[in-house]
Motif scaffolding. Sequence first.
Motif, mmCIF file in Angstrom:
data_model
loop_
_atom_site.group_PDB
_atom_site.id
_atom_site.type_symbol
_atom_site.label_atom_id
_atom_site.label_comp_id
_atom_site.label_asym_id
_atom_site.label_seq_id
_atom_site.Cartn_x
_atom_site.Cartn_y
_atom_site.Cartn_z
ATOM 1 N N PRO A 6 -0.421 -11.206 -6.151
ATOM 2 C CA PRO A 6 0.212 -10.515 -6.904
ATOM 3 C C PRO A 6 0.132 -9.116 -7.297
ATOM 4 O O PRO A 6 -0.471 -8.929 -8.533
ATOM 5 C CB PRO A 6 0.437 -11.659 -8.030
ATOM 6 C CG PRO A 6 -1.180 -12.143 -8.111
ATOM 7 C CD PRO A 6 -1.332 -12.135 -6.535
ATOM 8 N N ILE A 7 -0.085 -8.288 -6.565
ATOM 9 C CA ILE A 7 -0.425 -6.964 -6.614
ATOM 10 C C ILE A 7 0.918 -6.055 -7.069
ATOM 11 O O ILE A 7 2.041 -6.119 -6.603
ATOM 12 C CB ILE A 7 -0.908 -6.222 -5.399
ATOM 13 C CG1 ILE A 7 -2.224 -7.167 -5.184
ATOM 14 C CG2 ILE A 7 -1.362 -4.750 -5.581
ATOM 15 C CD1 ILE A 7 -3.042 -6.771 -3.783
ATOM 16 N N ARG A 8 0.743 -5.088 -8.116
ATOM 17 C CA ARG A 8 1.844 -4.422 -8.703
ATOM 18 C C ARG A 8 1.367 -2.849 -8.836
ATOM 19 O O ARG A 8 0.027 -2.697 -9.243
ATOM 20 C CB ARG A 8 2.151 -4.891 -10.062
ATOM 21 C CG ARG A 8 3.252 -4.208 -10.567
ATOM 22 C CD ARG A 8 3.770 -4.993 -11.936
ATOM 23 N NE ARG A 8 2.775 -5.179 -12.833
ATOM 24 C CZ ARG A 8 2.354 -4.274 -13.902
ATOM 25 N NH1 ARG A 8 2.974 -3.380 -14.137
ATOM 26 N NH2 ARG A 8 1.471 -4.631 -14.642
ATOM 27 N N GLU A 9 2.115 -1.825 -8.238
ATOM 28 C CA GLU A 9 1.559 -0.425 -8.210
ATOM 29 C C GLU A 9 2.118 0.030 -9.652
ATOM 30 O O GLU A 9 3.191 -0.150 -10.356
ATOM 31 C CB GLU A 9 2.624 0.290 -7.137
ATOM 32 C CG GLU A 9 2.151 1.715 -7.307
ATOM 33 C CD GLU A 9 2.874 2.195 -6.099
ATOM 34 O OE1 GLU A 9 2.355 3.524 -5.580
ATOM 35 O OE2 GLU A 9 3.952 1.881 -5.587
ATOM 36 N N ILE A 10 1.153 0.670 -10.274
ATOM 37 C CA ILE A 10 1.354 1.412 -11.602
ATOM 38 C C ILE A 10 1.432 2.742 -11.689
ATOM 39 O O ILE A 10 1.781 3.541 -12.640
ATOM 40 C CB ILE A 10 0.511 0.818 -12.701
ATOM 41 C CG1 ILE A 10 -0.966 0.975 -12.408
ATOM 42 C CG2 ILE A 10 0.695 -0.791 -13.051
ATOM 43 C CD1 ILE A 10 -2.070 0.823 -13.647
ATOM 44 N N TYR A 15 -3.125 0.343 -8.406
ATOM 45 C CA TYR A 15 -2.379 -1.066 -8.517
ATOM 46 C C TYR A 15 -3.114 -1.916 -9.383
ATOM 47 O O TYR A 15 -4.480 -1.620 -9.612
ATOM 48 C CB TYR A 15 -2.313 -1.738 -7.057
ATOM 49 C CG TYR A 15 -1.428 -0.827 -5.905
ATOM 50 C CD1 TYR A 15 -0.499 -1.387 -5.775
ATOM 51 C CD2 TYR A 15 -2.069 0.338 -5.548
ATOM 52 C CE1 TYR A 15 0.270 -0.517 -4.648
ATOM 53 C CE2 TYR A 15 -1.563 0.997 -4.662
ATOM 54 C CZ TYR A 15 -0.177 0.545 -4.350
ATOM 55 O OH TYR A 15 0.519 1.389 -3.247
ATOM 56 N N ALA A 17 -3.700 -6.330 -10.500
ATOM 57 C CA ALA A 17 -3.475 -7.507 -10.298
ATOM 58 C C ALA A 17 -4.098 -8.598 -11.241
ATOM 59 O O ALA A 17 -5.012 -8.175 -11.961
ATOM 60 C CB ALA A 17 -4.087 -7.919 -8.822
ATOM 61 N N GLY A 102 -3.519 -8.512 -15.450
ATOM 62 C CA GLY A 102 -3.098 -7.348 -14.978
ATOM 63 C C GLY A 102 -2.883 -6.215 -16.002
ATOM 64 O O GLY A 102 -2.746 -5.098 -16.127
ATOM 65 N N THR A 106 -3.571 -2.265 -16.857
ATOM 66 C CA THR A 106 -2.449 -1.353 -17.130
ATOM 67 C C THR A 106 -2.853 -0.716 -18.172
ATOM 68 O O THR A 106 -2.688 0.629 -18.367
ATOM 69 C CB THR A 106 -1.239 -2.117 -16.884
ATOM 70 O OG1 THR A 106 -1.137 -2.754 -15.990
ATOM 71 C CG2 THR A 106 -0.170 -1.131 -17.097
#
Length: 115
Positions: A6-10, A15, A17, A102, A106
Motif C-alpha cells: 500500500p504505497i502512496r506518492e506524496i 512515497y 506506506a 503512513g 507524511t
Amino acid sequence: MNTHLPIREIAPDVYVAPQLEPTDMAEVARLGFAAVINNRPDGEGGPEQPLNSAVQAAANAAGLNYQYLPVEGAYQSPEEIAAFGQLLAQVPRPLLCFCRSGARSTRLYMAATGA
C-alpha cells in the motif's frame, strides 16, 4: 507502480506506506526504491510489529539505503522534524518512508519541507 504494497506518492520521488515487514524489502528494492526511512518506534504495535533491526537487515540485504528515525505518532518535535529534513537531503531517491499508517511519515515530510 504495480505492487501489493500500500504505497502512496506524496511528492516526486517520495512515497509513504504503513508498517512494512522484513519480507517486503526485496519488493521495495525491485520496485526501484533506493532508500527507506522507518519512522515507527520499536514496540509501538506490540509483539506483532517487526523490530527495526529485522527490517533493517532485510533492507540492507536488498541493497537499500535504510535509515531509522523513530518518532511518536501524536507529536513530532522540532528536532525530529529537522532530523527528518536532514535525512531527506542525504538519502538517494526514490524514497519510501513508513510508520504505522503512513500519516506520521507524511506529517514529517510536510513539516520538514514546508509543503
